[in-house]
Design an enzyme around this catalytic site. Structure first.
Site, PDB file in Angstrom:
ATOM      1  N   GLY A  76       2.399   1.968  15.102  1.00  0.00           N
ATOM      2  CA  GLY A  76       1.911   0.667  14.680  1.00  0.00           C
ATOM      3  C   GLY A  76       2.743   0.098  13.556  1.00  0.00           C
ATOM      4  N   GLY A  78       2.427  -2.732  10.074  1.00  0.00           N
ATOM      5  CA  GLY A  78       1.541  -3.486   9.202  1.00  0.00           C
ATOM      6  C   GLY A  78       2.313  -4.063   8.041  1.00  0.00           C
ATOM      7  N   PHE A  80       2.616  -3.067   5.077  1.00  0.00           N
ATOM      8  CA  PHE A  80       3.300  -2.108   4.216  1.00  0.00           C
ATOM      9  C   PHE A  80       4.475  -1.431   4.904  1.00  0.00           C
ATOM     10  CE2 PHE A  80      -0.983  -2.054   2.228  1.00  0.00           C
ATOM     11  CZ  PHE A  80      -0.601  -2.496   0.986  1.00  0.00           C
ATOM     12  N   ASP A 193      -6.970  -2.683   1.270  1.00  0.00           N
ATOM     13  CA  ASP A 193      -6.858  -3.112   2.670  1.00  0.00           C
ATOM     14  C   ASP A 193      -7.872  -2.366   3.537  1.00  0.00           C
ATOM     15  OD1 ASP A 193      -5.873  -4.656   4.724  1.00  0.00           O
ATOM     16  OD2 ASP A 193      -4.090  -3.425   5.081  1.00  0.00           O
TER      17      ASP A 193
END
Length: 412
Positions: A76, A78, A80, A193
Site C-alpha cells: 500500500g 500513504g 508517509f 492518523d
C-alpha cells in the site's frame, strides 16, 4: 484475493503497475551504511514488556528482502510512504515502510525517534522490528499482520459482513492500543492518523494499531502545532484540520469516526451519497441525537447486520461515538475513559431492565464512566457546539467532491 493493506496505506496499485518503480528500486550499492548510536531514552511502564531492541538494517538488506522493492510486494501507499512485504533471512515476514523523502530529519534525530518507538510493545500495537538509514533513505521494518485491515473487512468489495461481536472486539482492542500511546508512554505519542485502514487485524480478528510512530517522526515542532497537516480526510478533528493544533483529543475524534464506521458500515466520506450526506460525521449527528433521546437505533445501524446485534452494546457505542466527535476538544473524553466504557460491554449488565434511550433511567448504571459519558452526551441536546461545527461542515462540503472519493482520500 488482493494483498493485505498495511500501515497508513491509503491506496493500492495493481501488482503489475511499475510506475515509479525505477526511483524506488535504487541500486543498493549507492547507499551508505550507518552505525547505530542509540541514545538513552525513558522506557514505558514495566507492566508491558519494553526491550528497545531496534535492529539496524542496511539498505542492501532492505533491497534484497523486498526483491528490489518490487511492485509485486507493494502492500500500500500513504501520506508517509510506501509499504512492501518482505521476508527476513530467518524466515520472519515483515512490512517495510519506505518513508517519503523530505522529513528533514538527520541520522541522530531519526534514531532517537525510532528507539522511542521500538520500546513500545503492546498486544494492540504493531511492533517495530528495526530500521534503516542510508543517505536520504529512511525505512522502518514492522511485524507483518496477515488479516488485512478493518477498512478492508468493513468496506472491501464482496467481503462477508463483519459480525457485531467482532466489531465490538475490534473497537475495544484498538481503543486499548491508542490509550496506551496517549497515557502510558513517556514521551506520550499522538498517532495523528487514526482510521480503519490503520487498524490491522490478525487471524483471530484482534486489532493492532499501525503507524503510531510516524506521527512523532513527522511532527514539525514539540509544541504539537504543525503547519504540515497530515491526516486522512473524513477522520481529522476540526481544530487540527483548521489550525494544525494537535493533541490527544484529535486522536479521540478520529477514533469516534471509526466507531461510527463500525456501527453504520458507512465510509467516513462517500461522494456517491446524496448532497449533504457525504460526510459520515455530518450525516450521523442528528441520528445520534435521536437515538439517544428515543432509543431508536434503526437509522444508525448497518443494515447488513440484519438486526443481529446487542442493543445495549450498540447504545453504549453510540454514546461513546457521540462523546468522541464533539467539536470542542476539551469536551471529548480521554481514551482511557473510552476503554473503560467499551470494556464494560463485555462483563457488565447495564440494562437493569431498562430499554435503551430512557436516558434518565440509565443514570443508575453502575460505573462512573458510564455516567460520565451520559452527562457528556446529554449535556447538550445537539451533542455539540453547532456554531463551531459549522466551520467543519463547510470544510467537508467544499472538499468532499474534489478530494474524497473514498475514505482513503488524504489531505496533506
Amino acid at each position: 484475493m488482493s494483498p493485505p493493506s498495511y500501515a497508513s496505506s491509503s491506496s493500492r496499485r495493481p501488482l503489475g503497475d511499475t510506475a515509479n518503480a525505477a526511483s524506488l528500486s535504487t541500486d543498493p550499492s549507492t547507499h551508505t551504511k550507518y552505525s547505530a548510536g542509540s541514545p538513552r531514552l525513558q522506557q514505558c511502564p514495566s507492566d508491558i514488556s519494553m526491550d528497545g531492541n531496534s535492529r539496524l538494517f542496511t539498505y542492501q538488506e532492505m533491497y534484497h528482502i523486498t526483491d528490489g522493492f518490487s511492485p509485486r510486494n507493494l502492500l500500500g501507499e500513504g501520506g508517509f510512504g510506501s509499504v512492501y512485504r518482505g521476508r527476513l533471512p530467518e524466515g520472519k515476514e515483515v512490512a517495510v515502510k519506505q518513508l517519503r523523502d523530505g522529513s528533514g530529519q538527520g541520522e541522530r534525530e531519526f534514531q532517537a525517534e525510532v528507539e522511542t518507538i521500538s520500546r513500545v510493545h503492546h498486544r494492540h500495537l504493531v511492533s517495530l522490528v528495526g530500521y534503516c538509514i542510508s543517505d536520504s533513505q529512511r525505512l522502518l521494518v514492522y511485524d507483518f499482520v496477515s488479516n488485512d485491515t478493518l477498512h478492508y473487512h468493513l468496506h472491501g468489495h464482496g467481503r462477508p459482513v463483519l459480525d457485531w461481536t467482532t466489531r465490538v472486539k475490534v473497537a475495544t482492542g484498538a481503543a486499548h492500543g491508542i490509550a496506551y500511546l496517549h497515557e502510558d508512554c513517556h514521551p506520550r505519542i499522538i498517532h495523528r492518523d487514526i482510521k480503519s485502514s490503520n487498524i490491522l487485524l490478525d487471524h483471530n480478528f484482534d486489532a493492532l494499531v499501525a503507524d503510531f510512530g510516524l506521527a512523532r517522526l513527522a511532527l514539525d515542532a514539540v509544541t504539537h502545532v504543525t503547519t504540515r497537516v497530515m491526516g486522512t480526510f473524513g477522520y481529522m478533528a476540526p481544530e487540527y484540520a483548521s489550525s494544525g493544533k494537535l493533541t490527544e483529543k484529535s486522536d479521540v475524534f478520529s477514533f469516534g469516526v471509526v466507531l461510527l464506521e463500525l456501527m453504520t458500515g458507512r465510509k467516513p466520506v462517500d461522494a456517491s451519497r446524496p448532497l449533504g450526506d457525504e460526510s459520515l460525521v455530518e450525516w450521523a449527528r442528528p441520528l445520534l441525537t435521536r437515538a439517544l433521546e428515543t432509543g431508536n437505533l434503526e437509522e444508525l445501524v448497518d443494515p447488513r447486520l440484519e438486526k443481529n446485534f446487542n442493543e445495549v452494546e450498540m447504545f453504549r457505542m453510540i454514546e461513546s461515538a457521540a462523546a468522541c466527535i464533539r467539536h470542542s476538544s476539551s469536551k471529548r473524553p480521554r481514551m482511557s475513559q473510552v476503554v473503560r466504557v467499551l470494556d464494560s460491554l463485555a462483563d457488565i449488565d447495564l440494562t437493569n431492565g431498562i430499554q435503551p434511550g430512557q436516558s434518565e433511567l440509565f443514570n443508575v448504571a453502575n460505573t462512573a464512566d458510564i455516567r460520565m459519558f451520559q452527562q457528556m452526551v446529554q449535556g447538550n441536546n445537539n451533542l455539540d457546539d453547532s456554531s463551531g461545527f459549522s466551520q467543519y461542515s463547510l470544510i467537508s462540503r467544499s472538499r468532499a467532491g474534489a478530494e474524497a472519493t473514498s475514505s482513503n482520500s488524504r489531505m496533506l
